[in-house]
Design a protein around this motif. Structure first.
Motif, PDB file in Angstrom:
ATOM      1  N   ILE A  91       0.875  -1.043   0.019  1.00  0.00           N
ATOM      2  CA  ILE A  91      -0.099  -0.047   0.019  1.00  0.00           C
ATOM      3  C   ILE A  91       0.720   1.121  -0.006  1.00  0.00           C
ATOM      4  O   ILE A  91       1.842   1.247   0.694  1.00  0.00           O
ATOM      5  CB  ILE A  91      -0.760   0.134   1.274  1.00  0.00           C
ATOM      6  CG1 ILE A  91      -0.318  -0.060   2.666  1.00  0.00           C
ATOM      7  CG2 ILE A  91      -1.982  -1.192   1.057  1.00  0.00           C
ATOM      8  CD1 ILE A  91      -1.258   0.057   3.510  1.00  0.00           C
ATOM      9  N   ALA A  92       0.584   2.267  -1.001  1.00  0.00           N
ATOM     10  CA  ALA A  92       1.403   3.372  -1.087  1.00  0.00           C
ATOM     11  C   ALA A  92       0.562   4.289  -0.096  1.00  0.00           C
ATOM     12  O   ALA A  92      -0.064   5.267  -0.447  1.00  0.00           O
ATOM     13  CB  ALA A  92       1.529   3.939  -2.227  1.00  0.00           C
ATOM     14  N   ALA A  93       1.018   4.322   1.333  1.00  0.00           N
ATOM     15  CA  ALA A  93       0.414   5.308   2.129  1.00  0.00           C
ATOM     16  C   ALA A  93       1.409   5.496   3.330  1.00  0.00           C
ATOM     17  O   ALA A  93       2.131   4.685   3.330  1.00  0.00           O
ATOM     18  CB  ALA A  93      -0.910   4.658   2.827  1.00  0.00           C
ATOM     19  N   SER A  94       1.480   6.673   3.874  1.00  0.00           N
ATOM     20  CA  SER A  94       2.557   6.906   4.689  1.00  0.00           C
ATOM     21  C   SER A  94       2.356   6.766   6.086  1.00  0.00           C
ATOM     22  O   SER A  94       3.294   6.511   7.005  1.00  0.00           O
ATOM     23  CB  SER A  94       2.797   8.622   4.660  1.00  0.00           C
ATOM     24  OG  SER A  94       3.386   8.911   3.690  1.00  0.00           O
ATOM     25  N   THR A  95       1.235   5.995   6.433  1.00  0.00           N
ATOM     26  CA  THR A  95       0.944   5.397   7.597  1.00  0.00           C
ATOM     27  C   THR A  95      -0.104   4.226   7.476  1.00  0.00           C
ATOM     28  O   THR A  95      -0.849   4.450   6.454  1.00  0.00           O
ATOM     29  CB  THR A  95       0.479   6.257   9.058  1.00  0.00           C
ATOM     30  OG1 THR A  95      -0.683   6.946   8.653  1.00  0.00           O
ATOM     31  CG2 THR A  95       1.439   7.100   9.468  1.00  0.00           C
ATOM     32  N   HIS A  96       0.020   3.237   8.298  1.00  0.00           N
ATOM     33  CA  HIS A  96      -1.140   2.196   8.222  1.00  0.00           C
ATOM     34  C   HIS A  96      -2.251   2.612   9.064  1.00  0.00           C
ATOM     35  O   HIS A  96      -2.079   3.067  10.226  1.00  0.00           O
ATOM     36  CB  HIS A  96      -0.605   0.800   8.718  1.00  0.00           C
ATOM     37  CG  HIS A  96      -1.310  -0.259   8.530  1.00  0.00           C
ATOM     38  ND1 HIS A  96      -2.688  -0.599   9.080  1.00  0.00           N
ATOM     39  CD2 HIS A  96      -1.594  -1.224   7.607  1.00  0.00           C
ATOM     40  CE1 HIS A  96      -3.285  -1.443   8.750  1.00  0.00           C
ATOM     41  NE2 HIS A  96      -2.671  -1.995   7.756  1.00  0.00           N
ATOM     42  N   PRO A  97      -3.417   2.307   8.579  1.00  0.00           N
ATOM     43  CA  PRO A  97      -4.814   2.820   9.326  1.00  0.00           C
ATOM     44  C   PRO A  97      -4.680   2.426  10.769  1.00  0.00           C
ATOM     45  O   PRO A  97      -5.278   2.977  11.631  1.00  0.00           O
ATOM     46  CB  PRO A  97      -6.009   2.507   8.515  1.00  0.00           C
ATOM     47  CG  PRO A  97      -5.261   2.497   6.943  1.00  0.00           C
ATOM     48  CD  PRO A  97      -3.778   1.996   7.323  1.00  0.00           C
ATOM     49  N   PHE A  98      -4.623   1.130  11.109  1.00  0.00           N
ATOM     50  CA  PHE A  98      -4.645   0.684  12.284  1.00  0.00           C
ATOM     51  C   PHE A  98      -3.482  -0.121  13.167  1.00  0.00           C
ATOM     52  O   PHE A  98      -3.587  -0.591  13.994  1.00  0.00           O
ATOM     53  CB  PHE A  98      -5.951  -0.161  12.432  1.00  0.00           C
ATOM     54  CG  PHE A  98      -5.918  -1.182  11.922  1.00  0.00           C
ATOM     55  CD1 PHE A  98      -5.345  -2.516  12.233  1.00  0.00           C
ATOM     56  CD2 PHE A  98      -6.486  -1.530  10.415  1.00  0.00           C
ATOM     57  CE1 PHE A  98      -5.352  -3.932  11.326  1.00  0.00           C
ATOM     58  CE2 PHE A  98      -6.459  -2.504   9.539  1.00  0.00           C
ATOM     59  CZ  PHE A  98      -6.022  -3.734  10.048  1.00  0.00           C
ATOM     60  N   ALA A 361     -13.825  -2.592  11.484  1.00  0.00           N
ATOM     61  CA  ALA A 361     -13.995  -3.165  10.351  1.00  0.00           C
ATOM     62  C   ALA A 361     -13.945  -1.970   9.058  1.00  0.00           C
ATOM     63  O   ALA A 361     -13.505  -2.445   7.901  1.00  0.00           O
ATOM     64  CB  ALA A 361     -15.364  -3.903  10.305  1.00  0.00           C
ATOM     65  N   ALA A 362     -14.453  -0.660   9.584  1.00  0.00           N
ATOM     66  CA  ALA A 362     -14.459   0.427   8.626  1.00  0.00           C
ATOM     67  C   ALA A 362     -12.801   0.531   8.364  1.00  0.00           C
ATOM     68  O   ALA A 362     -12.767   1.127   7.019  1.00  0.00           O
ATOM     69  CB  ALA A 362     -15.008   1.607   9.344  1.00  0.00           C
ATOM     70  N   LEU A 363     -11.991   0.527   9.337  1.00  0.00           N
ATOM     71  CA  LEU A 363     -10.649   0.750   9.059  1.00  0.00           C
ATOM     72  C   LEU A 363     -10.064  -0.537   8.055  1.00  0.00           C
ATOM     73  O   LEU A 363      -9.074  -0.133   7.014  1.00  0.00           O
ATOM     74  CB  LEU A 363      -9.630   0.813  10.333  1.00  0.00           C
ATOM     75  CG  LEU A 363     -10.106   2.059  11.087  1.00  0.00           C
ATOM     76  CD1 LEU A 363      -9.324   1.823  12.549  1.00  0.00           C
ATOM     77  CD2 LEU A 363      -9.465   3.150  10.406  1.00  0.00           C
ATOM     78  N   GLN A 364     -10.575  -1.494   8.220  1.00  0.00           N
ATOM     79  CA  GLN A 364     -10.108  -2.334   7.218  1.00  0.00           C
ATOM     80  C   GLN A 364     -10.595  -2.230   5.864  1.00  0.00           C
ATOM     81  O   GLN A 364      -9.912  -2.510   4.749  1.00  0.00           O
ATOM     82  CB  GLN A 364     -10.622  -3.887   7.611  1.00  0.00           C
ATOM     83  CG  GLN A 364     -10.018  -4.716   8.825  1.00  0.00           C
ATOM     84  CD  GLN A 364     -10.550  -5.966   9.396  1.00  0.00           C
ATOM     85  OE1 GLN A 364     -11.900  -6.080   9.063  1.00  0.00           O
ATOM     86  NE2 GLN A 364      -9.912  -6.908   9.817  1.00  0.00           N
ATOM     87  N   GLY A 365     -11.768  -1.606   5.587  1.00  0.00           N
ATOM     88  CA  GLY A 365     -12.208  -1.247   4.588  1.00  0.00           C
ATOM     89  C   GLY A 365     -11.393  -0.224   3.690  1.00  0.00           C
ATOM     90  O   GLY A 365     -10.900  -0.058   2.507  1.00  0.00           O
ATOM     91  N   VAL A 366     -10.685   0.568   4.731  1.00  0.00           N
ATOM     92  CA  VAL A 366      -9.829   1.646   4.254  1.00  0.00           C
ATOM     93  C   VAL A 366      -8.533   0.993   3.633  1.00  0.00           C
ATOM     94  O   VAL A 366      -8.024   1.464   2.593  1.00  0.00           O
ATOM     95  CB  VAL A 366      -9.401   2.818   5.199  1.00  0.00           C
ATOM     96  CG1 VAL A 366      -8.431   3.798   4.924  1.00  0.00           C
ATOM     97  CG2 VAL A 366     -10.613   3.472   5.772  1.00  0.00           C
ATOM     98  N   VAL A 367      -8.036   0.059   4.463  1.00  0.00           N
ATOM     99  CA  VAL A 367      -6.800  -0.634   3.714  1.00  0.00           C
ATOM    100  C   VAL A 367      -7.137  -1.340   2.413  1.00  0.00           C
ATOM    101  O   VAL A 367      -6.506  -1.387   1.510  1.00  0.00           O
ATOM    102  CB  VAL A 367      -6.396  -1.863   4.778  1.00  0.00           C
ATOM    103  CG1 VAL A 367      -5.376  -2.581   4.158  1.00  0.00           C
ATOM    104  CG2 VAL A 367      -5.957  -1.266   5.866  1.00  0.00           C
ATOM    105  N   ASP A 368      -8.571  -1.954   2.473  1.00  0.00           N
ATOM    106  CA  ASP A 368      -8.873  -2.476   0.935  1.00  0.00           C
ATOM    107  C   ASP A 368      -8.777  -1.297  -0.030  1.00  0.00           C
ATOM    108  O   ASP A 368      -8.255  -1.770  -1.349  1.00  0.00           O
ATOM    109  CB  ASP A 368     -10.319  -3.066   1.165  1.00  0.00           C
ATOM    110  CG  ASP A 368     -10.499  -4.384   1.908  1.00  0.00           C
ATOM    111  OD1 ASP A 368      -9.543  -4.943   2.150  1.00  0.00           O
ATOM    112  OD2 ASP A 368     -11.681  -4.521   2.442  1.00  0.00           O
ATOM    113  N   TRP A 369      -9.395  -0.099   0.340  1.00  0.00           N
ATOM    114  CA  TRP A 369      -9.310   0.837  -0.822  1.00  0.00           C
ATOM    115  C   TRP A 369      -7.692   1.202  -1.204  1.00  0.00           C
ATOM    116  O   TRP A 369      -7.378   1.491  -2.260  1.00  0.00           O
ATOM    117  CB  TRP A 369      -9.919   2.172  -0.424  1.00  0.00           C
ATOM    118  CG  TRP A 369      -9.869   3.265  -1.242  1.00  0.00           C
ATOM    119  CD1 TRP A 369     -10.554   3.581  -2.368  1.00  0.00           C
ATOM    120  CD2 TRP A 369      -8.819   4.178  -1.202  1.00  0.00           C
ATOM    121  NE1 TRP A 369     -10.112   4.671  -3.129  1.00  0.00           N
ATOM    122  CE2 TRP A 369      -8.985   5.161  -2.344  1.00  0.00           C
ATOM    123  CE3 TRP A 369      -7.788   4.696  -0.268  1.00  0.00           C
ATOM    124  CZ2 TRP A 369      -8.551   6.322  -2.365  1.00  0.00           C
ATOM    125  CZ3 TRP A 369      -7.090   5.780  -0.662  1.00  0.00           C
ATOM    126  CH2 TRP A 369      -7.498   6.504  -1.591  1.00  0.00           C
TER     127      TRP A 369
END
Length: 378
Positions: A91-98, A361-369
């Motif tokens: 994932i190209a993100a500067s932090t992981h959501p959770f 679960a919403a944060l897991q959805g962010v990771v999916d995106w």
């Protein structure tokens, strides 16, 4: 000729987080052969990073933004294909959501072992990724001169790139929480202002002679002369989830440097503002991204980011035409219109929670995106 145009070649480095597709969490112990599999395809264009849950790629030296985009697209796609065979994804993100930083392990290499021992808790918190843009400028004096002038524009670039609103499962209220983590390290932030390459070298050698660093690669400033290449390296930005967002930011940086060269050719220069002023914009970009404007120190007031962007695009119009990257820099307007990765992550999270989805679960959805968007269109 005293004002010969630099090569202005471009190279882009991106750092990715590696997640398990099933849990969406960071992978703590990736397969031992994963990096070797990537290197078998990408050769020297992929390397390990400080944490085992990270991987870094770097384009070749490119003569155009279009070439850099094509190479970076190939790198992202290849890493995604190789990791998918192991149930993982970048994932190209500067932090992981959770993800929890306490659970991460650093890569077992001498350089990283020394870093871990030196940095301690701030080092263990470095579950962050960035994008670094190298622009080829052969003359070291020009590199130092431009480093001092381009610092003014760095908050503008950070604001466009933000992709780190979450930390440990919480909305931090910052668009770039990565900056808060990175600021805990020594030798970070805006670069010192030097009048010459010689002055920069003397200060660098003072640290080397004292034994506190080995070389200039331990200067983790927002922009610096590269210790490995004849380039000026921009390091302030988050890694952009959407490929074309990152390309837009890289193209803007390259064009701004050419604009500074044009000023020099006319015996002019961009004003170098005190760090206390630029740092205020740095904080505003970290906190608000593009939402609340930045200070225009010429006017002495906060100006909406949309207005500042149009001013920059006008300043570099000639340079974008010279480089043939008008479309790429114009994409910055698209980022502004639909939001950065940080905006889009927050939107997906909030919409899911409002629809009754449990926050985890919403944060897991962010990771999916993030997984999907990192490779969209490749």
């Amino acid at each position: 000729m005293p004002y010969r145009e630099p090569a202005f070649t471009i190279g882009i480095e991106e750092e990715y987080l590696l997640v398990e597709r099933a849990s969406r969490d960071l992978v703590h112990d990736p397969p031992s052969g994963l990096l070797d599999e990537c290197q078998a395809v990408l050769q020297g264009q992929v390397t390990a990073e400080f944490l085992r849950s990270q991987i870094e790629v770097g384009t070749r030296v490119c003569g155009s933004v279009a070439d850099a985009r094509a190479d970076l697209a190939r790198l992202r796609k290849t890493v995604a294909e190789v990791t998918a065979r192991h149930g993982l994804a970048p994932i190209a993100a500067s932090t992981h959501p959770f993800a929890s930083w306490h659970l991460q392990k650093h890569t077992d290499k001498e350089r990283y072992n020394i870093l871990a021992q030196d940095l301690q808790a701030p080092g263990r918190r470095l579950v962050i990724c960035g994008m670094h843009v190298h622009i080829g400028i052969d003359d070291p004096q020009l590199r130092v001169d431009f480093m001092g002038q381009v610092a003014y524009f760095l908050p503008h670039l950070l604001a466009l790139s933000t992709s780190s609103p979450f930390w440990g499962g919480e909305d931090t209220g910052l668009k770039s929480y990565r900056m808060a983590v990175f600021n805990e390290l020594p030798r970070t932030g805006l670069p010192e202002l030097f009048e010459s390459w010689g002055e920069y070298e003397r200060h660098l050698q003072a640290l080397i002679a004292a034994g506190v660093i080995e070389d200039g690669s331990k200067l983790w400033w927002d922009v610096r002369p590269s210790a490995r290449f004849p380039t000026l390296e921009m390091r302030i930005t988050d890694v952009c989830t959407t490929l074309d967002d990152g390309i837009a930011v890289a193209a803007l940086f390259r064009c701004i440097l050419r604009m500074l060269w044009r000023l020099r050719r006319s015996n002019q220069r961009w004003r170098r503002y005190a760090h206390m002023l630029v740092n205020e914009n740095r904080w505003r970009a970290q906190r608000y991204g593009v939402d609340a404007g930045l200070v225009d120190f010429g006017k002495g007031e906060i100006v909406p980011y949309a207005d500042l962007l149009e001013e920059i695009l006008a300043l570099i119009r000639e340079d974008a035409e010279a480089f043939g990257c008008e479309r790429e820099v114009a994409h910055a307007r698209r980022i502004l219109a639909r939001g950065t990765s940080a905006h889009r992550q927050l939107s997906r999270f909030r919409e899911a929670v409002e629809a009754g989805v449990e926050p985890g679960a919403a944060l897991q959805g962010v990771v999916d995106w993030l997984i999907e968007e990192t490779v969209r269109g490749l």
